[in-house]
Design a protein around this motif. Structure first.
Motif, short mmCIF file in Angstrom:
data_model
loop_
_atom_site.label_atom_id
_atom_site.label_comp_id
_atom_site.label_asym_id
_atom_site.label_seq_id
_atom_site.Cartn_x
_atom_site.Cartn_y
_atom_site.Cartn_z
N ALA A 104 2.92 6.74 5.19
CA ALA A 104 2.47 5.99 4.02
C ALA A 104 1.28 6.69 3.39
O ALA A 104 0.35 7.11 4.09
N PHE A 105 1.32 6.83 2.08
CA PHE A 105 0.17 7.29 1.31
C PHE A 105 -0.55 6.04 0.80
O PHE A 105 0.06 5.17 0.17
N THR A 106 -1.84 5.94 1.06
CA THR A 106 -2.60 4.80 0.58
C THR A 106 -3.79 5.27 -0.23
O THR A 106 -4.29 6.39 -0.05
N GLY A 107 -4.24 4.40 -1.14
CA GLY A 107 -5.36 4.78 -1.99
C GLY A 107 -6.66 4.90 -1.22
O GLY A 107 -7.45 5.80 -1.45
N THR A 108 -6.87 3.98 -0.28
CA THR A 108 -8.12 3.95 0.49
C THR A 108 -7.83 3.60 1.94
O THR A 108 -6.71 3.21 2.29
N ALA A 126 3.79 1.22 13.16
CA ALA A 126 2.95 1.57 12.01
C ALA A 126 3.24 2.99 11.56
O ALA A 126 3.42 3.89 12.39
N PRO A 127 3.31 3.24 10.24
CA PRO A 127 3.58 4.59 9.75
C PRO A 127 2.35 5.48 9.87
O PRO A 127 1.22 5.00 10.00
N GLN A 128 2.59 6.80 9.85
CA GLN A 128 1.47 7.73 9.71
C GLN A 128 0.78 7.43 8.39
O GLN A 128 1.41 7.01 7.43
N LEU A 129 -0.54 7.68 8.32
CA LEU A 129 -1.27 7.39 7.10
C LEU A 129 -1.89 8.66 6.52
O LEU A 129 -2.43 9.50 7.25
#
Length: 595
Positions: A104-108, A126-129
């Protein structure tokens, strides 16, 4: 990649340095630079173990890096799952449990924590971040720089093999519906859907989408309309600047000077309201009202000219329009950057008067219609044949027909492959056409006019059938009203909930020199019984009642305020009301209107 071959040095994006004001110098990014970043991150995804067909999630505000990682995931053969960064814990849990993203790509980091908590709560790994946040303090195993570094072991040939592995009929992205009527459903959108919409929409709007133009994209990229627009711009060379905060849009227009802008109706309403408020402050409100009427009349005249190029406006209207263009319209166009050729309004119904007003001041509005399940644009008005109140004709490759019930049915290149749940898919189609859930009618020339939502139709206990949209839209014209919801199913008469626009109401009190209503600062969903507000809004209620038959008039209403803490529960990121969620939460309030 075709743009890289044909125009590698063309400016594809403009980005603002993190933390800098809007008037700071924006960085220009060429097509080649964009493609190089995409390739670097795509290689990193492959090296990190993402396989073809795996799901990769993006949960971040609208920004340039959203575009980069979206394309990187597609290059790596992954299926992209965009998620609103305002999604509730329950929505996140449902989406993660269904999509099961590996990365997952997250903003913060906060977004990442919310995803991890949702995964744990749903019993999902849980996905890799990877964080889009450019903070150099972010550990290498969670940063984009670290992802690119990881990808140095992957060759260009390996990336190209992965990029070309998917067929047109493979799923490119799973877009979960925003949930205005229930739990989100995963819509399977294929590469054919995306490619078809990019090619056909650009062909239909060649006067609008061109490489000499530019746009400001502030719609959530999680929403299919914003994402489709971005793909169309990238493919055709229209320069894109991103804004994560919609409140900065108006200020940005004079700086970035777009030639084209996609908006939701609420943005246009706020521009109109701001102009009226400015006239009020300058003590020229009566003159502005005359100018507004002249602009609407000029918009009507331009529609007539589309049908009959020889049509001529009355001399008085021509003189008034020329005068008001110097006094008001030109200044308003300058506030909007002075270069906008067209606006595209989508995601909700636009009032015909508002469309004619903007066309009358020299900024024509293309009204379009589409859904997540049609990969955004399904129909749209065309330059030279814009009709206010209509959402135009089907775009190339798409077809529309009307069911006996009045429901709009859609078929074509943009219509999705179905939902993740086969039961949902079976219910969504009839005779090969997608059931949109919208009511509409087709003119002889194929122009579609929307009449409301099938599920929103109210049947009172007396057997009266009422479509609420017309009444609601009239009330929502009032600048202090954000949303209106008619109530009356299985009830003897109609009532309504009126949601106050807290920002506009706060400014209204300030301009009056009054203390604001206490409800404007409270959390949750609360009744706003302030007599000053209800007296002001009652005029809009009377006006809406006067426009419908006696049996369709509201007998009682209540003003409510939605606190910031719960805004995402009742309003979508594209500013549409989650009607059922509001009615469910406010059941005790509406019950009181029948006592």
């Amino acid at each position: 990649m075709q743009r890289v071959r044909t125009a590698p040095r063309h400016i594809a994006f403009e980005t603002r340095p993190a933390g800098k004001p809007l008037d700071a110098e924006w960085t220009q990014i060429t097509t080649r630079e964009f493609a190089d970043q995409v390739s670097a991150f795509a290689k990193g995804l492959i090296a990190s173990g993402v396989r073809a067909g795996d799901t990769v999630m993006i949960m971040a505000p609208t920004q340039y890096l959203w575009a980069v990682v979206d394309h990187a995931a597609l290059f790596a053969g992954a299926v992209v799952v965009p998620v609103y960064d305002t999604a509730s814990p329950a929505q996140l849990q449902a989406i993660i449990a269904d999509a099961r993203p590996v990365l997952a790509f997250t903003g913060t980091a906060v977004h990442g924590e919310r995803l991890a908590q949702a995964a744990t709560a749903s019993g999902t790994e849980a996905p890799q971040l990877r964080l889009l946040d450019p903070d150099p303090a972010i550990p290498n195993d969670a940063s984009l720089a670290g992802l690119a570094e990881l990808g140095t072991t992957v060759t260009d040939a390996q990336l190209e093999e992965r990029r070309l592995a998917a067929t047109l009929d493979d799923v490119a992205t799973i877009v979960y519906t925003s949930g205005t009527t229930g739990d989100p459903k995963g819509a399977l959108i294929t590469h054919r859907n995306l490619v078809g919409q990019v090619l056909n929409t650009a062909a239909a709007y060649s006067e609008v989408v061109q490489e000499t133009g530019n746009t400001v994209l502030f719609l959530p990229l999680t929403h299919v309309l914003g994402r489709a627009l971005q793909l169309i711009c990238i493919a055709n060379g229209m320069r894109v600047a991103h804004l994560s905060d919609p409140k900065e849009v108006v200020q940005s227009l004079a700086i970035l000077r777009p030639t084209f802008l996609v908006v939701v109706p609420r943005v246009l309403e706020k521009i109109e309201d701001a102009a009226a408020n400015s006239a009020r402050e300058k003590k020229v409100l009566p003159l502005w009202r005359a100018a507004h009427r002249a602009a609407v009349a000029w918009g009507v005249h331009l529609e007539a000219m589309d049908r009959d190029p020889g049509a001529r406006a009355p001399l008085g209207l021509r003189l008034r329009h020329a005068l008001f263009d110097r006094v008001f319209y030109g200044k308003l166009r300058a506030v909007m950057g002075g270069r906008i050729d067209y606006l595209l309004s989508g995601a909700a119904t636009l009032r015909p008067e508002l469309a004619r007003f903007f066309r009358g001041i020299g900024v024509p509005v293309i009204e379009g219609y589409g859904l997540t399940e049609t990969t955004a644009p399904l129909t749209g008005g065309r330059p030279g044949s814009l009709v206010a109140g209509s959402v135009g004709t089907p775009l190339p490759g798409n077809a529309v027909r009307i069911a006996d019930s009045g429901e709009v049915l859609a078929k074509g290149v943009g219509v999705f492959a179905g939902y993740r749940n086969p039961v949902h898919t079976e219910q969504a189609f009839v005779d090969g056409y997608f059931r949109t859930g919208d009511l509409g009618s087709l003119a002889p020339d194929g122009t579609l006019t929307l009449r409301g939502r099938l599920k929103h139709v109210i049947v009172t206990s007396t057997g009266r059938t009422v479509s609420p949209e017309s009444w609601e839209q009239t009330v929502e014209q009032h600048p202090l009203v954000a949303h209106a919801a008619l109530v009356g199913t299985d009830r003897p008469y109609l009532t309504a909930l009126v949601v106050i626009d807290t920002e506009a109401a706060t400014a209204w009190f300030r301009d009056r020199g009054d203390a604001p209503a206490r409800a404007l600062t409270e959390d949750g969903l609360v009744v706003c019984a302030d007599g000053r507000l209800t007296e002001e809004i009652s005029a809009a209620i009377h006006r809406a009642n006067a426009a419908v038959s006696p049996s369709e008039r509201v007998q009682a209403w209540e003003a409510v305020v939605i606190g910031e803490d719960r805004a995402s529960e009742f309003v979508t990121p594209t500013m549409k009301l989650k009607r059922q969620a509001l009615l469910d939460e406010a059941a005790s309030i509406t019950d009181g209107l029948y006592r």
